[in-house]
Write a protein that holds these residues in place. Sequence first.
Motif, short mmCIF file in Angstrom:
data_model
loop_
_atom_site.label_atom_id
_atom_site.label_comp_id
_atom_site.label_asym_id
_atom_site.label_seq_id
_atom_site.Cartn_x
_atom_site.Cartn_y
_atom_site.Cartn_z
N ALA A 282 10.92 46.43 25.53
CA ALA A 282 12.36 46.14 25.46
C ALA A 282 12.62 44.64 25.60
CB ALA A 282 13.10 46.91 26.54
N ARG A 283 11.97 44.02 26.55
CA ARG A 283 12.18 42.57 26.73
C ARG A 283 11.68 41.77 25.52
NH1 ARG A 283 11.14 43.91 32.44
NH2 ARG A 283 13.10 43.55 33.52
N HIS A 284 10.57 42.20 24.95
CA HIS A 284 10.06 41.54 23.74
C HIS A 284 11.08 41.65 22.61
CE1 HIS A 284 7.24 40.15 20.70
NE2 HIS A 284 7.59 41.20 19.97
N SER A 285 11.61 42.85 22.38
CA SER A 285 12.62 43.06 21.32
C SER A 285 13.88 42.27 21.62
CB SER A 285 12.96 44.55 21.21
OG SER A 285 11.87 45.27 20.73
N ALA A 286 14.27 42.20 22.88
CA ALA A 286 15.47 41.44 23.25
C ALA A 286 15.29 39.95 22.99
CB ALA A 286 15.81 41.69 24.72
N ARG A 287 14.11 39.43 23.28
CA ARG A 287 13.85 38.01 22.99
C ARG A 287 13.90 37.74 21.49
NH1 ARG A 287 10.21 38.80 27.25
NH2 ARG A 287 8.46 39.11 25.82
N GLU A 288 13.34 38.65 20.69
CA GLU A 288 13.41 38.50 19.23
C GLU A 288 14.87 38.58 18.75
OE1 GLU A 288 10.85 41.48 17.54
OE2 GLU A 288 9.08 40.20 17.72
N ALA A 289 15.63 39.49 19.34
CA ALA A 289 17.05 39.62 18.96
C ALA A 289 17.82 38.35 19.33
CB ALA A 289 17.66 40.84 19.65
#
Length: 180
Positions: free
Chosen positions: A54-61
């Motif tokens: 989730a944190r990885h996807s949030a950083r990409e977002a």
Amino acid sequence: MSNREICEKSAVELAADIRAKRLSPVEVTDAVLGRIEQLNPTLNAICIEMPDEARHSAREAEAAVMRGDELGPLHGVPVSIKDLIHQKGTRITFGSKLFADNIAQQDSPVVERLRQAGAVCIGRTNTPEFGWKGVTDNLLFGITRNPWQTELTPGGSSGGAAAAVAAGMGPVAIGSDGGG
């Protein structure tokens, strides 16, 4: 804005705040993950937590927002997925000990569409074994509790999804209905 205020916002409100840069996807995801950490030990709504993903996807977002990329309608919005729905590379148990270590090989259409819309998948929600019971419990993860009256269950095979949204552990949870 406090984490509680963030967790009480709807998906539409969060998406608008992210687009306007009033909130970042990382800030929103961290608030929701904090809420899960706080409430899930009692509610057992999220059966498979995915904080790193989730944190990885949030950083990409967040990077996409800062670059000015075209954003999907759920860009940066946390979403949880019922443990009956395939999400590539994640555990999918169907609430059954038979599939305790099963890994999904592909995304279901709903997960594909959520990803295209920019959603951040935060975890998998509890369900009865194979979704075939009107109470959300199973031998693998146990019972899900109703956030408003914890001696009760939220009922239904998507009870984990319902309890997660009702408790502010994300504004959207994908469930399903096998009974029509």
